[in-house]
Motif scaffolding. Structure first.
Motif, PDB file in Angstrom:
ATOM      1  N   LEU A 139       0.813  -1.211   0.000  1.00  0.00           N
ATOM      2  CA  LEU A 139       0.000   0.000   0.000  1.00  0.00           C
ATOM      3  C   LEU A 139       0.853   1.271   0.000  1.00  0.00           C
ATOM      4  N   LEU A 140       2.078   1.182  -0.454  1.00  0.00           N
ATOM      5  CA  LEU A 140       2.982   2.324  -0.394  1.00  0.00           C
ATOM      6  C   LEU A 140       2.421   3.543  -1.125  1.00  0.00           C
ATOM      7  N   ASP A 141       1.711   3.322  -2.229  1.00  0.00           N
ATOM      8  CA  ASP A 141       1.136   4.445  -2.976  1.00  0.00           C
ATOM      9  C   ASP A 141       0.068   5.190  -2.178  1.00  0.00           C
ATOM     10  N   ASP A 142      -0.455   4.572  -1.135  1.00  0.00           N
ATOM     11  CA  ASP A 142      -1.492   5.215  -0.316  1.00  0.00           C
ATOM     12  C   ASP A 142      -0.927   6.140   0.756  1.00  0.00           C
ATOM     13  N   VAL A 143       0.376   6.106   0.974  1.00  0.00           N
ATOM     14  CA  VAL A 143       0.973   6.927   2.032  1.00  0.00           C
ATOM     15  C   VAL A 143       1.064   8.372   1.557  1.00  0.00           C
ATOM     16  N   VAL A 144       0.329   9.244   2.223  1.00  0.00           N
ATOM     17  CA  VAL A 144       0.391  10.682   1.951  1.00  0.00           C
ATOM     18  C   VAL A 144       0.873  11.441   3.189  1.00  0.00           C
ATOM     19  N   ALA A 145       1.138  10.729   4.276  1.00  0.00           N
ATOM     20  CA  ALA A 145       1.630  11.355   5.497  1.00  0.00           C
ATOM     21  C   ALA A 145       2.955  12.051   5.224  1.00  0.00           C
ATOM     22  N   THR A 146       3.153  13.176   5.886  1.00  0.00           N
ATOM     23  CA  THR A 146       4.406  13.915   5.808  1.00  0.00           C
ATOM     24  C   THR A 146       4.924  14.107   7.229  1.00  0.00           C
ATOM     25  N   GLU A 147       6.162  14.517   7.337  1.00  0.00           N
ATOM     26  CA  GLU A 147       6.711  14.805   8.658  1.00  0.00           C
ATOM     27  C   GLU A 147       5.910  15.913   9.341  1.00  0.00           C
ATOM     28  N   GLU A 148       5.489  16.904   8.577  1.00  0.00           N
ATOM     29  CA  GLU A 148       4.721  18.011   9.149  1.00  0.00           C
ATOM     30  C   GLU A 148       3.377  17.522   9.696  1.00  0.00           C
TER      31      GLU A 148
END
Length: 162
Positions: A32-41
């Motif tokens: 599901l790597l394409d689903d990751v939209v999390a950022t450090e911020e």
């Protein structure tokens, strides 16, 4: 079980890059790597400023070997809060050493200290090793329940419905 003692460390805001890295490793494992939209911020804001979830690391020989993210939910039937385990991840090279059991012991201690009524989690249907592990910890599948998800892009549609 490996001879080294597993320790646990609560995450701090300085760990945000490490957390995001572990999230991406987990997503890759789950395909599901394409689903990751999390950022450090985003992680900094939601985990450490708004404090919406908690993270701890299993640590072996002073090295983080994975991460665990959980937060409180609430059961109206039980009448008290529970813990919801969103993510548990152990790097592949450390699996099969009993560390998952140690993590669940740690989670159970947290749940008991907080007088929680439940510990709940979800698991992908194809992930047989994890399913068997969770069952060995006493988890039972909730076969009469289906998880439904409404994503944030649908919120305006709901608000504007007649």
């Amino acid at each position: 079980m490996n001879n080294s003692k597993l320790d646990f460390r609560d995450a701090t805001v300085e760990d945000v890059p490490l957390i995001l890295n572990f999230i991406k490793e987990l997503a890759e494992y789950e395909k599901l790597l394409d689903d990751v939209v999390a950022t450090e911020e985003l992680l900094k804001e939601w985990l450490f400023e708004k404090k919406r979830a908690e993270i701890f690391f299993p640590v072996l020989n002073k090295k983080e070997i994975g991460f665990v993210l959980f937060f409180h939910n609430f059961s109206t039937f039980v009448g008290k809060a529970g813990l919801y385990l969103e993510d548990i991840y152990i790097k592949p090279e450390y699996r099969g050493n009993g560390y998952g059991k140690e993590i669940f012991k740690h989670l159970a201690k947290i749940a008991m200290e907080r007088n929680c009524g439940r510990l709940e989690l979800t698991c992908l249907d194809w992930n047989s090793p994890s399913i068997e592990f969770y069952k060995s910890m006493g988890a039972i599948p909730m076969e009469d329940w289906t998880i439904y998800r409404i994503t944030s892009d649908k919120f305006k549609n709901i608000i504007n419905k007649n």
